[in-house]
Design an enzyme around this catalytic site. Structure first.
Site, PDB file in Angstrom:
ATOM      1  N   ALA A  46      -6.991   1.661  -1.449  1.00 13.51           N
ATOM      2  CA  ALA A  46      -7.979   0.426  -1.755  1.00 13.51           C
ATOM      3  C   ALA A  46      -7.491  -0.080  -3.116  1.00 13.51           C
ATOM      4  O   ALA A  46      -7.751  -1.345  -3.548  1.00 13.51           O
ATOM      5  CB  ALA A  46      -9.495   0.968  -1.690  1.00 13.51           C
TER       6      ALA A  46
ATOM      7  N   GLN B  30      -2.060   7.269   5.287  1.00 14.63           N
ATOM      8  CA  GLN B  30      -2.593   8.788   5.000  1.00 14.63           C
ATOM      9  C   GLN B  30      -4.152   8.931   5.190  1.00 14.63           C
ATOM     10  O   GLN B  30      -4.747   9.870   5.156  1.00 14.63           O
ATOM     11  CB  GLN B  30      -2.038   9.181   3.727  1.00 14.63           C
TER      12      GLN B  30
ATOM     13  N   ASP C 270      -0.072   5.171  -7.278  1.00 14.32           N
ATOM     14  CA  ASP C 270      -0.184   6.460  -7.546  1.00 14.32           C
ATOM     15  C   ASP C 270       0.855   6.883  -8.641  1.00 14.32           C
ATOM     16  O   ASP C 270       0.264   7.747  -9.630  1.00 14.32           O
ATOM     17  CB  ASP C 270       0.009   7.553  -6.519  1.00 14.32           C
TER      18      ASP C 270
ATOM     19  N   VAL D  26      15.905   7.449  -5.820  1.00 13.52           N
ATOM     20  CA  VAL D  26      16.390   7.329  -7.281  1.00 13.52           C
ATOM     21  C   VAL D  26      16.459   8.610  -7.961  1.00 13.52           C
ATOM     22  O   VAL D  26      15.587   9.471  -7.880  1.00 13.52           O
ATOM     23  CB  VAL D  26      15.337   6.464  -7.909  1.00 13.52           C
TER      24      VAL D  26
ATOM     25  N   CYS E 208      -6.127   9.883  -3.177  1.00 15.17           N
ATOM     26  CA  CYS E 208      -7.685   9.848  -2.722  1.00 15.17           C
ATOM     27  C   CYS E 208      -8.573  11.008  -3.114  1.00 15.17           C
ATOM     28  O   CYS E 208      -8.796  12.096  -2.659  1.00 15.17           O
ATOM     29  CB  CYS E 208      -7.725  10.090  -1.239  1.00 15.17           C
TER      30      CYS E 208
ATOM     31  N   CYS F 169     -13.656   4.537  -2.404  1.00 16.48           N
ATOM     32  CA  CYS F 169     -13.539   5.634  -1.963  1.00 16.48           C
ATOM     33  C   CYS F 169     -14.408   5.715  -0.853  1.00 16.48           C
ATOM     34  O   CYS F 169     -15.587   5.877  -0.871  1.00 16.48           O
ATOM     35  CB  CYS F 169     -13.644   6.817  -2.741  1.00 16.48           C
TER      36      CYS F 169
ATOM     37  N   LYS G 187      -6.343   7.036  -7.387  1.00 16.48           N
ATOM     38  CA  LYS G 187      -5.209   7.055  -6.806  1.00 16.48           C
ATOM     39  C   LYS G 187      -5.535   6.679  -5.322  1.00 16.48           C
ATOM     40  O   LYS G 187      -5.343   7.837  -4.524  1.00 16.48           O
ATOM     41  CB  LYS G 187      -4.496   7.904  -7.067  1.00 16.48           C
ATOM     42  N   THR G 188      -5.826   5.376  -4.906  1.00 12.57           N
ATOM     43  CA  THR G 188      -6.373   5.172  -3.480  1.00 12.57           C
ATOM     44  C   THR G 188      -5.609   4.058  -2.974  1.00 12.57           C
ATOM     45  O   THR G 188      -5.197   3.119  -3.818  1.00 12.57           O
ATOM     46  CB  THR G 188      -7.784   4.793  -3.183  1.00 12.57           C
TER      47      THR G 188
END
Length: 397
Positions: free
Chosen positions: A308, A43, A297, A78, A163, A340, A305-306
């Site tokens: 990396a 993404q 995430d 789930v 991101c 980032c 939330k990345t």
């Protein structure tokens, strides 16, 4: 009822990476991954797809090709968790039990969180686009390329998002496209954020502010997009503090939708008050259920939330899961590292790297707050290769 040594929920970046790292151990545990997806997407490249640099197909692979050797794959989702009984139930109704559970199911994009968005996103003539899905990312470039004059809005919600730099990146790329085509003064550009600053780390924020000034991007703070009046091409924003609503006319609007924890986590005993999986910020171990871990995430790790961040969280989670299975103390601690890669135009990038304290943690021996082509090339060409051939294969780099 099937039993699993390590059961991983989610076959995205975090789930596949941890699964691969566990299977790469000298004495690997049994690993089962639960994910309904046929496709796996890289993404981070969608920013450049939305800017017309790459076709979206470069981001797509078959999920089956990345299930780690020796791991089992349950192609289902789930429905609910029962951590008191070390069990979960799938949408098919089947129940599975585990010795260790790793929850890595990503973030939920709430397209219906903005009135009028679902019906208009990516539709020709609406001017509404978003880089946040494979289905809509093409529409961003179509809108940027078609706009010769008028007003372009770029939104960033107050919720956590995947991101955090992405809404700003597409703002800069669009502004750079219009500048290169002699349209800089024909297009009014507004970046409207449900927050109070351009970036959380001052060193990078100062540089990003200069870039915004250079492009003539107006910044509007503490405003959330709540509705689109598509027929009138007007966006309704609500002020976070006063609650007052205002309208902005647009010719194109790039929407970053509100996001949150997946519903099946939010409604489970694993969640904190915000709906995220409640883990220790250093070990990634659940604060109430010691045989549950979470990263990426869907966790409440207090960092951006990345992908990396996952790259650093995954070795910690893997080592700590192995130790837990062996009955040992958890050996590894995660310091909140995230990165980032902030694209500031075609061929330029600021590489922000920082920890839990928003202190820079830079990898290169130069000032990463300066725009560089080398860092742009790293994002566009090197990082995707490292992702597909390194990270998802469980190799540390």
């Amino acid at each position: 009822m099937a039993h699993h040594e390590v059961l991983i929920v989610g076959g995205g970046s975090a789930g596949i990476t941890v699964g691969a790292m566990l299977r790469n151990q000298s004495n690997p545990p049994g690993v089962t991954i639960i994910d309904p997806s046929e496709k796996h997407y890289y993404q981070p490249i969608w920013t450049l797809v939305g800017a017309g640099v790459f076709p979206k197909e470069v981001s797509e692979r078959k999920e089956a090709d990345y299930i780690p050797p020796g791991a089992a794959w349950i192609k289902d989702a789930v429905a609910s968790f029962d951590p008191d009984n070390n069990a979960l139930t799938l949408t098919s109704g089947a129940t599975h039990t585990y010795d260790v559970l790793v929850v890595a199911s990503g973030i939920q994009i709430n397209w219906d969180g903005v009135e009028g968005l679902k019906e208009s996103i990516g539709k020709p003539g609406t001017g509404v686009c978003s880089n946040y899905s494979y289905e809509t990312v093409d529409s961003t470039w179509e809108n940027i390329r078609a706009l010769k004059k008028g007003t372009a809005l770029f939104t960033h919600p107050s919720t956590p998002i995947k991101c955090g730099g992405a809404p700003l990146k597409i703002t800069y790329l669009a502004a750079d496209h219009w500048r290169r085509n002699g349209l800089a003064n024909q297009v009014t550009k507004k970046f409207i954020k449900g927050g109070g600053s351009i970036f959380s780390v001052k060193k990078y924020a100062d540089s990003l502010t200069k870039v915004a000034d250079r492009y003539g991007v107006e910044r509007v703070w503490n405003m959330d997009l709540v509705a689109l009046k598509v027929a009138e091409k007007k966006a309704v924003f609500r002020h976070l503090e006063t609650g007052e609503e205002t309208e902005e006319a647009y010719d194109m609007i790039h929407v970053t939708p509100p996001m949150g924890a997946p519903d099946f986590i939010k409604n489970s005993p694993l969640a904190d008050a915000g709906g995220w999986v409640d883990v220790d910020m250093h070990t990634t171990q659940h604060v109430r259920y010691p045989n549950v871990f979470s990263l990426g995430d869907c966790s409440n790790l207090p960092t951006s939330k990345t992908g990396a961040a996952i790259r650093k969280q995954a070795p910690t989670t893997t080592a700590n899961v192995m130790a837990f299975l062996a009955g040992s103390d958890l050996p590894m601690s995660y310091d909140g590292y995230t990165s980032c890669p902030l694209v500031t135009g075609y061929g330029s990038l600021i590489l922000a790297e920082f920890d839990y304290n928003n202190e820079p943690m830079e990898s290169f021996p130069f000032n990463q707050a300066e725009e560089r082509y080398s860092m742009y090339a790293l994002k566009a060409y090197a990082l995707p290769k490292m992702y597909w051939h390194g990270m998802l294969r469980g190799r540390e780099f």
